[in-house]
Structures are given as structure tokens and as C-alpha cells.
Design a protein around this motif. Structure first.
Motif, PDB file in Angstrom:
ATOM      1  N   PRO A   2       0.893  -1.275   0.032  1.00  0.00           N
ATOM      2  CA  PRO A   2       0.062  -0.051  -0.064  1.00  0.00           C
ATOM      3  C   PRO A   2       0.955   1.210  -0.063  1.00  0.00           C
ATOM      4  O   PRO A   2       1.993   1.427   0.610  1.00  0.00           O
ATOM      5  N   GLN A   3       0.321   2.315  -0.561  1.00  0.00           N
ATOM      6  CA  GLN A   3       1.054   3.423  -0.640  1.00  0.00           C
ATOM      7  C   GLN A   3       0.599   4.355   0.636  1.00  0.00           C
ATOM      8  O   GLN A   3      -0.367   4.147   1.078  1.00  0.00           O
ATOM      9  N   VAL A   4       1.616   5.052   0.887  1.00  0.00           N
ATOM     10  CA  VAL A   4       1.350   6.132   2.094  1.00  0.00           C
ATOM     11  C   VAL A   4       1.861   7.364   1.759  1.00  0.00           C
ATOM     12  O   VAL A   4       2.817   7.625   0.872  1.00  0.00           O
ATOM     13  N   ARG A   5       1.603   8.382   2.421  1.00  0.00           N
ATOM     14  CA  ARG A   5       1.978   9.757   2.342  1.00  0.00           C
ATOM     15  C   ARG A   5       2.561  10.279   3.657  1.00  0.00           C
ATOM     16  O   ARG A   5       2.200   9.706   4.768  1.00  0.00           O
ATOM     17  N   VAL A   6       3.290  11.288   3.715  1.00  0.00           N
ATOM     18  CA  VAL A   6       3.891  11.721   5.043  1.00  0.00           C
ATOM     19  C   VAL A   6       2.698  12.772   5.342  1.00  0.00           C
ATOM     20  O   VAL A   6       2.530  13.682   4.746  1.00  0.00           O
ATOM     21  N   LYS A   7       2.243  12.252   6.465  1.00  0.00           N
ATOM     22  CA  LYS A   7       0.844  13.150   6.965  1.00  0.00           C
ATOM     23  C   LYS A   7       1.610  14.317   7.929  1.00  0.00           C
ATOM     24  O   LYS A   7       0.998  15.609   7.735  1.00  0.00           O
ATOM     25  N   ALA A   8       2.519  13.926   8.706  1.00  0.00           N
ATOM     26  CA  ALA A   8       3.197  15.084   9.472  1.00  0.00           C
ATOM     27  C   ALA A   8       4.580  14.703  10.158  1.00  0.00           C
ATOM     28  O   ALA A   8       4.751  13.524  10.077  1.00  0.00           O
ATOM     29  N   VAL A   9       5.106  15.452  10.587  1.00  0.00           N
ATOM     30  CA  VAL A   9       6.460  15.385  11.177  1.00  0.00           C
ATOM     31  C   VAL A   9       6.518  16.278  12.416  1.00  0.00           C
ATOM     32  O   VAL A   9       5.866  17.350  12.575  1.00  0.00           O
ATOM     33  N   GLY A  10       6.474  15.613  13.709  1.00  0.00           N
ATOM     34  CA  GLY A  10       6.414  16.103  15.049  1.00  0.00           C
ATOM     35  C   GLY A  10       7.366  15.391  16.266  1.00  0.00           C
ATOM     36  O   GLY A  10       8.321  14.831  15.754  1.00  0.00           O
ATOM     37  N   THR A  11       6.544  15.530  17.115  1.00  0.00           N
ATOM     38  CA  THR A  11       7.062  15.009  18.451  1.00  0.00           C
ATOM     39  C   THR A  11       6.043  14.208  19.068  1.00  0.00           C
ATOM     40  O   THR A  11       4.792  14.386  19.225  1.00  0.00           O
ATOM     41  N   ASP A  12       6.497  12.713  19.422  1.00  0.00           N
ATOM     42  CA  ASP A  12       5.485  11.842  19.813  1.00  0.00           C
ATOM     43  C   ASP A  12       5.487  12.457  21.574  1.00  0.00           C
ATOM     44  O   ASP A  12       6.271  12.625  22.195  1.00  0.00           O
ATOM     45  N   ALA A  13       4.123  12.494  21.869  1.00  0.00           N
ATOM     46  CA  ALA A  13       3.727  13.189  23.084  1.00  0.00           C
ATOM     47  C   ALA A  13       4.140  12.229  24.331  1.00  0.00           C
ATOM     48  O   ALA A  13       4.523  12.807  25.383  1.00  0.00           O
ATOM     49  N   ALA A  14       4.226  11.138  23.938  1.00  0.00           N
ATOM     50  CA  ALA A  14       4.707  10.014  25.230  1.00  0.00           C
ATOM     51  C   ALA A  14       6.092  10.186  25.413  1.00  0.00           C
ATOM     52  O   ALA A  14       6.600   9.690  26.442  1.00  0.00           O
ATOM     53  N   THR A  15       6.723   9.979  24.449  1.00  0.00           N
ATOM     54  CA  THR A  15       8.313   9.622  24.429  1.00  0.00           C
ATOM     55  C   THR A  15       9.302  11.107  24.253  1.00  0.00           C
ATOM     56  O   THR A  15      10.412  11.073  24.358  1.00  0.00           O
ATOM     57  N   THR A  16       8.450  12.082  23.588  1.00  0.00           N
ATOM     58  CA  THR A  16       9.201  13.170  23.241  1.00  0.00           C
ATOM     59  C   THR A  16      10.220  12.951  22.139  1.00  0.00           C
ATOM     60  O   THR A  16      11.057  14.074  21.840  1.00  0.00           O
ATOM     61  N   SER A  17      10.093  11.871  21.596  1.00  0.00           N
ATOM     62  CA  SER A  17      11.237  11.662  20.257  1.00  0.00           C
ATOM     63  C   SER A  17      10.338  12.217  18.844  1.00  0.00           C
ATOM     64  O   SER A  17       9.034  12.300  19.093  1.00  0.00           O
ATOM     65  N   ARG A  18      11.362  12.563  18.293  1.00  0.00           N
ATOM     66  CA  ARG A  18      10.717  13.116  16.773  1.00  0.00           C
ATOM     67  C   ARG A  18      10.309  11.847  16.079  1.00  0.00           C
ATOM     68  O   ARG A  18      10.862  10.919  15.961  1.00  0.00           O
ATOM     69  N   VAL A  19       9.409  12.064  15.315  1.00  0.00           N
ATOM     70  CA  VAL A  19       8.477  11.186  14.674  1.00  0.00           C
ATOM     71  C   VAL A  19       7.934  11.560  13.214  1.00  0.00           C
ATOM     72  O   VAL A  19       7.683  12.863  13.103  1.00  0.00           O
TER      73      VAL A  19
END
Length: 165
Positions: A2-19
Motif C-alpha cells: 500500500p502507498q502512504v504519504r507523509v502526514k506530519a512530522v512532529g514529536t511523540d507526546a509520550a516519548t518526546t522523540s521526533r517522529v
């Protein structure tokens, strides 16, 4: 796959890691949350926003090398999830496949306009319902991306030395 698209770039609220959030473009619209480094998150955000620094970063350089070699990136394939690590490949127009970190592959796909696909098995294991994802973005107005671009425009090799331990 399946094809995907980049929906967003941000910060995971639980880990504060970039995602980076990869959203399935058809079907259930599942989201695959891929942890990325700070530099890759900023590069992906810049690519999404169409921002370019004065000098080419690593991802733009790789794109330029592919072009100079007469090659085109056709797609990025996220094919495996092993030990909590996503594995990807770059598919070039001559049939060549190049192993890549998923974060780098996604940035290249954004910069070069290539498709991103994710294996069904990966989506089955790692795909989550979009309503369960909470991300704080690296929005255009945050100034974070602009500050990073200014840093890259003036950075010297000494800026990247590790501090003494």
C-alpha cells in the motif's frame, strides 16, 4: 504494498522523540509512526514545506548525485520491521535497490517526488488507528525550522565536534 504519504512530522507526546507519520492513502488510513533523529525530522519538515537552505544538505546532495548519474528514485519501500526498527530500500529506475534507513529514504522521497510504500506485514504490525496518534508538530510558525536553516547556512565542521566527556 500500500502507498502512504507523509502526514506530519512532529514529536511523540509520550516519548518526546521526533517522529514522521506515514499515512496509508487508501483502506483504513492506518498510520505508521517512525521515530527519526532530530536532523531527519527537520529535513523532512523542510521538504514538506518546500524550504531549501542556501547549501545542499545530505539528502539534497544524494538527490543531486542520483540525477548526475542519470538515475531517478522511483519509490521508497518500507519492507520490514525487525527488533522495533523499520527497514527500507530505495528503488531506482534501472531496477537497482539500495538499502536505506527509513528516515533518510522518506526525506529523499519527499525531495524527489517519489512514492512511498509500506509492506502489508509492516502495516499489520505497526499501523495504528489515526484517532490514537497525538503529535505536536514542527510547524512553520514555530521558528525551529528557520533557526535550524540559519545554523546550517553558517555551520563549520567544528560545530559538529563531540563535546569532551
Amino acid at each position: 504494498m500500500p502507498q502512504v504519504r507523509v502526514k506530519a512530522v512532529g514529536t511523540d507526546a509520550a516519548t518526546t522523540s521526533r517522529v514522521v507519520l506515514l499515512e496509508e492513502t487508501s483502506g483504513a488510513g492506518r498510520i505508521v509512526v517512525v521515530a527519526v533523529g532530530e536532523a531527519e525530522a527537520l529535513a523532512a519538515a523542510a521538504a514538506l514545506e518546500g524550504v531549501q537552505s542556501a547549501r545542499p544538505g545530505t539528502h539534497r546532495l544524494i538527490g543531486a548525485v542520483l540525477l548526475a548519474a542519470g538515475r531517478r528514485l522511483v519509490r521508497v519501500r518500507v519492507h520490514t520491521l525487525r527488533d522495533a526498527v523499520f527497514h527500507a530500500e530505495l528503488d531506482l529506475d534501472d531496477g537497482t535497490r539500495v538499502d536505506s534507513r527509513t528516515s533518510d529514504a522518506v526525506v529523499l522521497a519527499l525531495l524527489l517526488g517519489a512514492d512511498i510504500v509500506v509492506a502489508d506485514a509492516v502495516l499489520t504490525v505497526a499501523g495504528v488507528d489515526p484517532s490514537t496518534v497525538v503529535v505536536e508538530g514542527l510547524g512553520t510558525g514555530s521558528g525551529e525550522l528557520e533557526a535550524f536553516r540559519r545554523f546550517l547556512d553558517t555551520a563549520t565542521p567544528d560545530d559538529f565536534d563531540e563535546p569532551p566527556r
